[in-house]
Scaffold this motif. Structure first.
Motif, PDB file in Angstrom:
ATOM      1  N   ALA A 365     -17.340   1.549  -2.861  1.00 39.47           N
ATOM      2  CA  ALA A 365     -16.803   0.278  -3.194  1.00 39.47           C
ATOM      3  C   ALA A 365     -15.584   0.107  -3.266  1.00 39.47           C
ATOM      4  O   ALA A 365     -14.791  -0.882  -3.468  1.00 39.47           O
ATOM      5  CB  ALA A 365     -17.484  -0.295  -4.217  1.00 39.47           C
ATOM      6  N   ASN A 366     -14.813   1.161  -3.288  1.00 37.03           N
ATOM      7  CA  ASN A 366     -13.318   1.526  -3.906  1.00 37.03           C
ATOM      8  C   ASN A 366     -12.580   2.199  -2.658  1.00 37.03           C
ATOM      9  O   ASN A 366     -11.601   2.664  -2.870  1.00 37.03           O
ATOM     10  CB  ASN A 366     -12.982   1.950  -5.184  1.00 37.03           C
ATOM     11  N   ALA A 367     -13.294   2.467  -1.670  1.00 36.85           N
ATOM     12  CA  ALA A 367     -12.492   3.347  -0.339  1.00 36.85           C
ATOM     13  C   ALA A 367     -12.671   2.602   1.157  1.00 36.85           C
ATOM     14  O   ALA A 367     -13.384   1.634   1.164  1.00 36.85           O
ATOM     15  CB  ALA A 367     -13.379   4.554  -0.580  1.00 36.85           C
ATOM     16  N   VAL A 368     -11.732   2.876   1.910  1.00 35.02           N
ATOM     17  CA  VAL A 368     -11.628   2.457   3.094  1.00 35.02           C
ATOM     18  C   VAL A 368     -10.926   3.754   3.911  1.00 35.02           C
ATOM     19  O   VAL A 368     -10.231   4.272   3.657  1.00 35.02           O
ATOM     20  CB  VAL A 368     -10.877   1.200   3.067  1.00 35.02           C
ATOM     21  N   LEU A 369     -11.404   3.676   5.160  1.00 32.96           N
ATOM     22  CA  LEU A 369     -11.045   4.867   6.286  1.00 32.96           C
ATOM     23  C   LEU A 369      -9.757   4.105   6.929  1.00 32.96           C
ATOM     24  O   LEU A 369      -9.874   2.872   7.311  1.00 32.96           O
ATOM     25  CB  LEU A 369     -11.862   5.100   7.387  1.00 32.96           C
ATOM     26  N   LEU A 370      -8.495   4.967   6.945  1.00 39.21           N
ATOM     27  CA  LEU A 370      -7.568   4.404   7.464  1.00 39.21           C
ATOM     28  C   LEU A 370      -6.899   5.631   8.256  1.00 39.21           C
ATOM     29  O   LEU A 370      -6.905   6.783   7.873  1.00 39.21           O
ATOM     30  CB  LEU A 370      -6.416   4.081   6.713  1.00 39.21           C
ATOM     31  N   CYS A 371      -6.272   5.509   9.512  1.00 34.75           N
ATOM     32  CA  CYS A 371      -5.636   6.480  10.305  1.00 34.75           C
ATOM     33  C   CYS A 371      -4.397   6.917   9.494  1.00 34.75           C
ATOM     34  O   CYS A 371      -3.806   6.058   8.835  1.00 34.75           O
ATOM     35  CB  CYS A 371      -5.511   6.005  11.713  1.00 34.75           C
ATOM     36  N   GLY A 372      -3.636   7.635  10.077  1.00 33.71           N
ATOM     37  CA  GLY A 372      -2.420   8.198   9.231  1.00 33.71           C
ATOM     38  C   GLY A 372      -1.361   7.046   9.412  1.00 33.71           C
ATOM     39  O   GLY A 372      -0.657   6.908   8.543  1.00 33.71           O
ATOM     40  N   HIS A 373      -1.169   6.504  10.607  1.00 36.16           N
ATOM     41  CA  HIS A 373      -0.168   5.352  10.856  1.00 36.16           C
ATOM     42  C   HIS A 373      -0.475   4.239   9.984  1.00 36.16           C
ATOM     43  O   HIS A 373       0.307   3.699   9.120  1.00 36.16           O
ATOM     44  CB  HIS A 373      -0.373   4.938  12.111  1.00 36.16           C
ATOM     45  N   HIS A 374      -1.706   3.606   9.766  1.00 34.33           N
ATOM     46  CA  HIS A 374      -2.090   2.608   8.992  1.00 34.33           C
ATOM     47  C   HIS A 374      -2.227   2.890   7.616  1.00 34.33           C
ATOM     48  O   HIS A 374      -1.956   1.906   6.786  1.00 34.33           O
ATOM     49  CB  HIS A 374      -3.159   1.810   9.494  1.00 34.33           C
ATOM     50  N   HIS A 375      -2.518   4.166   7.314  1.00 35.17           N
ATOM     51  CA  HIS A 375      -2.267   4.517   5.929  1.00 35.17           C
ATOM     52  C   HIS A 375      -1.034   4.568   5.450  1.00 35.17           C
ATOM     53  O   HIS A 375      -0.952   3.832   4.075  1.00 35.17           O
ATOM     54  CB  HIS A 375      -2.833   6.120   5.729  1.00 35.17           C
ATOM     55  N   ARG A 376      -0.162   4.940   5.981  1.00 36.29           N
ATOM     56  CA  ARG A 376       1.358   4.906   5.442  1.00 36.29           C
ATOM     57  C   ARG A 376       1.787   3.354   5.758  1.00 36.29           C
ATOM     58  O   ARG A 376       2.342   2.943   4.748  1.00 36.29           O
ATOM     59  CB  ARG A 376       2.317   5.741   6.712  1.00 36.29           C
ATOM     60  N   HIS A 377       1.191   2.509   6.636  1.00 40.84           N
ATOM     61  CA  HIS A 377       1.614   1.300   6.799  1.00 40.84           C
ATOM     62  C   HIS A 377       1.293   0.292   5.471  1.00 40.84           C
ATOM     63  O   HIS A 377       1.876  -0.413   4.992  1.00 40.84           O
ATOM     64  CB  HIS A 377       1.153   0.554   8.050  1.00 40.84           C
ATOM     65  N   LEU A 378       0.145   0.661   5.292  1.00 42.85           N
ATOM     66  CA  LEU A 378      -0.569   0.061   4.003  1.00 42.85           C
ATOM     67  C   LEU A 378       0.075   0.213   2.596  1.00 42.85           C
ATOM     68  O   LEU A 378       0.346  -0.661   1.795  1.00 42.85           O
ATOM     69  CB  LEU A 378      -2.121   0.340   3.917  1.00 42.85           C
ATOM     70  N   TRP A 383       0.534  -6.010   3.373  1.00 46.25           N
ATOM     71  CA  TRP A 383      -0.773  -5.964   3.562  1.00 46.25           C
ATOM     72  C   TRP A 383      -1.496  -5.611   2.259  1.00 46.25           C
ATOM     73  O   TRP A 383      -1.270  -4.464   1.438  1.00 46.25           O
ATOM     74  CB  TRP A 383      -1.114  -5.125   4.662  1.00 46.25           C
ATOM     75  N   THR A 384      -2.720  -6.225   2.095  1.00 44.02           N
ATOM     76  CA  THR A 384      -3.646  -5.682   0.997  1.00 44.02           C
ATOM     77  C   THR A 384      -5.084  -5.704   1.777  1.00 44.02           C
ATOM     78  O   THR A 384      -5.383  -6.205   2.819  1.00 44.02           O
ATOM     79  CB  THR A 384      -3.699  -6.499  -0.050  1.00 44.02           C
ATOM     80  N   VAL A 385      -6.070  -4.952   1.089  1.00 47.80           N
ATOM     81  CA  VAL A 385      -7.250  -4.623   1.531  1.00 47.80           C
ATOM     82  C   VAL A 385      -8.170  -5.008   0.601  1.00 47.80           C
ATOM     83  O   VAL A 385      -8.010  -4.517  -0.608  1.00 47.80           O
ATOM     84  CB  VAL A 385      -7.268  -3.276   2.076  1.00 47.80           C
ATOM     85  N   ARG A 386      -9.420  -5.449   0.833  1.00 47.80           N
ATOM     86  CA  ARG A 386     -10.560  -5.646  -0.110  1.00 47.80           C
ATOM     87  C   ARG A 386     -12.016  -5.559   0.558  1.00 47.80           C
ATOM     88  O   ARG A 386     -11.914  -5.560   1.946  1.00 47.80           O
ATOM     89  CB  ARG A 386     -10.403  -7.048  -0.732  1.00 47.80           C
TER      90      ARG A 386
END
Length: 416
Positions: A365-378, A383-386
């Motif tokens: 419930a507290n995790a999300v998969l992100l590629c390297g580019h979008h991990h750095r971008h976030l 941007w926020t994620v939920r």
């Protein structure tokens, strides 16, 4: 010849003053072709004169070290261009008459002459003078249709046309020679810059080049409309992603008694306050933002240090994102969850929605998969994620991008 060239120069000078805009389209095209033929014929004359100057030793008589240096001073050429002019003049002088005739007739240009001469030399050495004579006619005919670059490619299979009985064997021998040169010349040089960056240069052989292309090409496409990276930056990030994937497999050989890994040291208190930097085991520093991003999907080894920094106690490693939890995350997100991204799970990090250093739990419930580019971008954007009510991640854009801040989802990964 001097008088003839003076007359030609006067004729060309007269053409310069003619208004091209007044020509009909037919006359315009005809004049363009005529100017091109004249240019090639003048090139033939120029090469003949250069060859004669070189043969007479005029440069030495005038006190210069070489014909190329003499031409540089006389014609105000770069020394490289002057040297190539001397070499081409010698090549044309020794070329078959058909090649010289083609240049003086204006049907080929000097770059095509260079290609034809090189190809004829190869054919002569491989299949003999009779095949070389045949190749002249074939190549001159091709030069009427193809530029120098394509002519060189076609020339690699000229033996199919003039000496088919030896073509396959010659092609195989040429391929083996090229493979041997590639194996001999292969190298990668890594130069460390004063600020910790690396400059990579090198030459890959054909097999390694194909492997690199296969690995990074799928990762170099823009990841979405928000991707403002240059092509060079995307290739850089793709290479970094490939390295991260290799480190994640655990199949790399040990280095210094440990598995291959990136080691970052930081203070826990400073990390939680988002103020402290971190240090690589090479001694180079990383910003607090980078340290927090790396900590999203990492192995943490707590250590108690004394006042002078000496280790007093080292705890057991604990995996922040465990194998079963990561598998559950992959089943849910199917890849990078950022809107518009199609990166598969193997290229992704597990990002804590609420950072673990801020008390965020290590849970689905507290995790999300992100590629390297979008991990750095976030980590470096607004941007926020939920997680939405159905348990899938959604991203809130910054107000400058969408004043309504309408949540967005990734629709590339099929969900069940």
């Amino acid at each position: 010849m001097v008088e003839e060239l003076a007359l030609a120069e006067d004729a060309v000078a007269a053409c310069v003053s003619v208004a091209a805009w007044a020509l009909t389209e037919h006359d315009l095209i005809t004049a363009l072709h005529a100017a091109h033929r004249l240019e090639q014929r003048l090139a033939a004359v120029k090469l003949m004169l250069v060859r004669e100057v070189d043969g007479r030793g005029t440069a030495t008589a005038h006190g210069t070290s070489s014909t190329a240096v003499w031409l540089r001073d006389r014609l105000r050429l770069g020394v490289g261009a002057a040297r190539r002019l001397v070499e081409l003049a010698a090549t044309l002088d020794s070329a078959p008459p058909g090649v010289r005739d083609a240049l003086t007739g204006g049907t080929v240009d000097v770059e095509q002459v260079r290609v034809i001469a090189d190809t004829i030399t190869t054919v002569h050495a491989t299949a003999g003078p009779e095949a070389a004579d045949k190749a002249v006619g074939v190549l001159v005919d091709w030069a009427a249709e193809f530029d120098a670059s394509l002519l060189r490619k076609l020339g690699t299979r000229i033996l199919d046309h003039v000496a088919p009985e030896v073509a396959d064997a010659a092609a195989d021998a040429a391929l083996r020679a090229a493979e041997s040169r590639a194996a001999r010349d292969r190298h990668v040089t890594i130069n460390e810059q004063p600020d910790g960056r690396l400059r990579l240069t090198g030459v890959l052989d054909t097999e390694a080049a194909a492997a690199l292309r296969a690995a990074i090409d799928p990762l170099t496409a823009p990841s979405g409309p928000d991707d403002t990276r240059t092509p060079g930056q995307r290739r850089h990030d793709a290479l970094a992603d490939v390295c991260r994937l290799a480190l994640r497999t655990g199949d790399l050989p040990e280095h210094g008694g440990d598995v291959a890994q990136v080691v970052v040291t930081t203070s826990y208190d400073e990390l939680t306050r988002q103020l402290g930097s971190g240090a690589l085991d090479t001694g180079l520093q990383l910003t607090s933002d980078t340290v927090r991003r790396l900590a999203c999907d990492a192995t943490v080894l707590p250590a108690i240090l004394g006042g002078a920094g000496q280790p007093l106690d080292v705890g057991r490693q604990r995996r922040l994102i465990t194998g079963p939890l990561r598998r559950a995350l992959v089943l849910r997100d199917r890849g990078c969850a950022f809107p518009g991204c199609d990166r598969p799970p193997r290229w992704c990090d597990a990002h804590h929605i609420r950072h673990w250093a801020d008390g965020g739990p290590t849970s689905l419930a507290n995790a999300v998969l992100l590629c390297g580019h979008h991990h750095r971008h976030l980590h470096h954007s607004d941007w926020t994620v939920r997680l939405s009510g159905d348990g899938h991640p959604e991203f809130i854009p910054p107000t400058w991008l969408d004043p309504t801040q309408l949540p967005r989802r990734n629709h590339y990964h099929r969900r069940t």
